[in-house]
Design a protein around this motif. Structure first.
Motif, short mmCIF file in Angstrom:
data_model
loop_
_atom_site.label_atom_id
_atom_site.label_comp_id
_atom_site.label_asym_id
_atom_site.label_seq_id
_atom_site.Cartn_x
_atom_site.Cartn_y
_atom_site.Cartn_z
N LEU A 135 -35.16 -30.62 47.11
CA LEU A 135 -33.93 -30.41 47.20
C LEU A 135 -32.89 -30.51 48.43
CD1 LEU A 135 -34.29 -27.96 43.71
CD2 LEU A 135 -33.82 -30.75 43.95
N ASP A 136 -31.22 -31.32 47.82
CA ASP A 136 -31.18 -31.11 49.07
C ASP A 136 -30.38 -29.79 49.57
OD1 ASP A 136 -31.12 -34.18 49.53
OD2 ASP A 136 -29.73 -34.69 48.15
N ASP A 137 -29.91 -28.75 48.81
CA ASP A 137 -28.91 -27.75 49.08
C ASP A 137 -29.84 -26.78 49.28
OD1 ASP A 137 -27.25 -29.73 48.38
OD2 ASP A 137 -26.50 -28.50 46.12
N VAL A 138 -31.25 -26.45 49.30
CA VAL A 138 -32.50 -25.86 49.45
C VAL A 138 -32.56 -25.72 51.26
CG1 VAL A 138 -34.52 -24.88 49.04
CG2 VAL A 138 -33.08 -25.80 46.90
N ASP A 139 -32.37 -24.60 52.10
CA ASP A 139 -32.55 -24.48 52.58
C ASP A 139 -34.01 -23.79 53.10
OD1 ASP A 139 -30.57 -25.86 53.18
OD2 ASP A 139 -29.24 -23.39 53.78
N ALA A 140 -34.37 -23.01 51.70
CA ALA A 140 -35.26 -22.04 52.55
C ALA A 140 -36.15 -21.69 51.14
CB ALA A 140 -35.69 -20.83 53.48
N VAL A 141 -37.49 -21.47 51.56
CA VAL A 141 -38.06 -21.00 50.11
C VAL A 141 -38.95 -19.65 50.37
CG1 VAL A 141 -39.35 -21.24 47.91
CG2 VAL A 141 -38.21 -22.69 48.66
N TYR A 142 -39.12 -18.75 49.83
CA TYR A 142 -39.73 -17.62 50.31
C TYR A 142 -40.89 -16.99 49.62
CZ TYR A 142 -36.78 -17.95 54.39
OH TYR A 142 -35.78 -18.10 55.47
N THR A 143 -41.92 -16.78 49.83
CA THR A 143 -42.68 -16.13 48.16
C THR A 143 -43.45 -14.76 48.94
OG1 THR A 143 -44.37 -16.26 46.62
CG2 THR A 143 -44.77 -17.40 49.28
N ASP A 144 -44.33 -14.19 48.43
CA ASP A 144 -44.58 -12.73 48.77
C ASP A 144 -46.14 -13.17 48.36
OD1 ASP A 144 -45.12 -12.59 45.08
OD2 ASP A 144 -44.29 -10.81 45.50
N GLN A 145 -47.10 -14.85 47.98
CA GLN A 145 -48.08 -14.82 47.66
C GLN A 145 -48.67 -14.28 48.60
OE1 GLN A 145 -48.90 -18.15 44.83
NE2 GLN A 145 -49.96 -19.60 46.72
N LYS A 146 -50.14 -14.55 49.00
CA LYS A 146 -51.03 -14.34 49.37
C LYS A 146 -51.74 -15.52 50.20
CE LYS A 146 -54.62 -11.06 51.43
NZ LYS A 146 -54.93 -9.63 51.33
N PHE A 197 -26.18 -18.94 49.96
CA PHE A 197 -26.54 -17.75 48.84
C PHE A 197 -28.29 -17.95 47.97
CE2 PHE A 197 -25.23 -21.51 46.39
CZ PHE A 197 -26.10 -21.48 44.53
N THR A 198 -28.91 -16.71 47.45
CA THR A 198 -30.39 -17.28 47.33
C THR A 198 -30.20 -16.85 45.31
OG1 THR A 198 -30.60 -14.73 47.21
CG2 THR A 198 -30.82 -15.86 49.20
N LEU A 199 -30.95 -17.00 45.15
CA LEU A 199 -31.50 -17.60 43.84
C LEU A 199 -32.90 -17.12 43.56
CD1 LEU A 199 -30.77 -21.05 42.64
CD2 LEU A 199 -29.86 -18.58 41.78
N GLN A 200 -33.41 -15.63 42.25
CA GLN A 200 -34.54 -15.49 42.55
C GLN A 200 -35.67 -15.83 41.13
OE1 GLN A 200 -33.66 -11.13 43.19
NE2 GLN A 200 -32.05 -11.55 43.55
N VAL A 201 -37.06 -15.85 41.37
CA VAL A 201 -37.95 -16.59 40.76
C VAL A 201 -38.53 -15.73 40.53
CG1 VAL A 201 -38.83 -19.09 40.53
CG2 VAL A 201 -36.65 -18.52 41.99
N TYR A 202 -39.49 -16.30 39.40
CA TYR A 202 -41.08 -15.73 38.44
C TYR A 202 -41.77 -16.82 39.00
CZ TYR A 202 -38.89 -10.39 38.09
OH TYR A 202 -38.42 -10.35 37.90
N GLY A 203 -42.58 -16.51 40.03
CA GLY A 203 -43.88 -18.16 39.63
C GLY A 203 -45.03 -17.34 39.11
N TYR A 204 -46.26 -18.05 38.65
CA TYR A 204 -47.04 -17.57 38.21
C TYR A 204 -47.80 -16.77 39.17
CZ TYR A 204 -46.71 -22.37 36.25
OH TYR A 204 -46.21 -24.19 35.60
N GLY A 205 -48.55 -16.27 38.12
CA GLY A 205 -49.55 -15.47 38.70
C GLY A 205 -48.51 -13.59 38.97
N GLY A 206 -47.38 -13.17 38.93
CA GLY A 206 -46.74 -12.48 39.21
C GLY A 206 -46.02 -12.82 40.37
N VAL A 207 -46.58 -14.19 41.19
CA VAL A 207 -45.96 -14.41 41.91
C VAL A 207 -44.17 -14.18 42.70
CG1 VAL A 207 -45.27 -15.98 44.01
CG2 VAL A 207 -47.31 -15.60 42.95
N SER A 208 -43.14 -13.23 43.67
CA SER A 208 -41.82 -13.52 43.90
C SER A 208 -41.07 -14.16 44.48
CB SER A 208 -41.39 -12.22 43.91
OG SER A 208 -41.69 -11.16 43.12
N ILE A 209 -39.93 -14.88 44.22
CA ILE A 209 -40.24 -16.43 45.62
C ILE A 209 -38.26 -16.05 45.01
CG2 ILE A 209 -39.36 -18.63 45.40
CD1 ILE A 209 -41.71 -18.87 43.21
N VAL A 210 -38.23 -16.87 46.35
CA VAL A 210 -36.47 -16.15 47.31
C VAL A 210 -36.22 -17.84 47.85
CG1 VAL A 210 -34.35 -15.13 48.19
CG2 VAL A 210 -36.48 -13.80 47.41
N VAL A 211 -34.98 -18.12 47.11
CA VAL A 211 -34.96 -19.04 47.46
C VAL A 211 -33.21 -19.47 47.91
CG1 VAL A 211 -33.91 -21.91 46.37
CG2 VAL A 211 -36.08 -20.96 44.96
#
Length: 168
Positions: A157-168, A2-16
């Motif tokens: 974290l053991d269960d996290v497979d990948a982290v994607y971001t739209d940060q340049k 499954f995926t979790l969705q996160v907002y990072g600093y500076g308006g960056v989007s992150i998908v875990v």
């Protein structure tokens, strides 16, 4: 998975992307990291629309010539070749771990691999698909460093497979 969705600093989007059989435990650990490192959980669907799922072939930057790679990839039907990012404070070791990403669809993926083999270009074994941002967000150095820390801690974290971001 499954995926979790996160907002990072500076308006960056992150998908875990997470794989686990203990969902509540994994989500609790991920939420803790996000809280401790200044991220914010996003509502379902509020981040993933900013990404598209593609098949990617990774080629170590030190093993390829950019122009040759571009020609071969586009010849084989790839959609794009993404250059590895470079940063001012990169060490020699950082540079040696950078990869070109050849982006394709599931339909043309095998022809891309065949063409690379034909041309004698080494590539990383298939790691499936990835999420690539439709557009990227540019942030200042401080936000970039804070987002890197957040993503790095999530990947530990053991269960996290990948982290994607739209940060340049």
């Amino acid at each position: 998975m499954f995926t979790l969705q996160v907002y990072g600093y500076g308006g960056v989007s992150i998908v875990v992307e997470v794989s686990t059989d203990k969902i509540h435990r994994s989500v609790a650990k991920i939420r803790e990291v996000i809280r401790d490192y200044g991220g914010k959980m996003a509502d379902s669907g509020s981040v993933t629309f900013k990404f598209r799922r593609v098949r990617v072939v990774n080629i170590k930057a030190t093993n390829a010539d950019k122009d040759q790679l571009l020609s071969i990839a586009l010849d084989a039907g790839a959609e794009d070749v993404i250059e590895p990012p470079t940063y001012e404070d990169d060490t020699e070791e950082d540079s040696s771990e950078r990869y070109y990403k050849i982006v394709g669809s599931s339909e043309n993926y095998s022809s891309i691999l065949s063409k690379l083999r034909e041309e004698g270009i080494d590539f990383e074994p298939d790691n499936g698909s990835e999420l690539l941002p439709n557009t990227t967000v540019e942030v200042d150095d401080e936000a970039m460093d804070l987002n890197k820390q957040l993503m790095s801690k999530l990947l530990e974290l053991d269960d996290v497979d990948a982290v994607y971001t739209d940060q340049k």
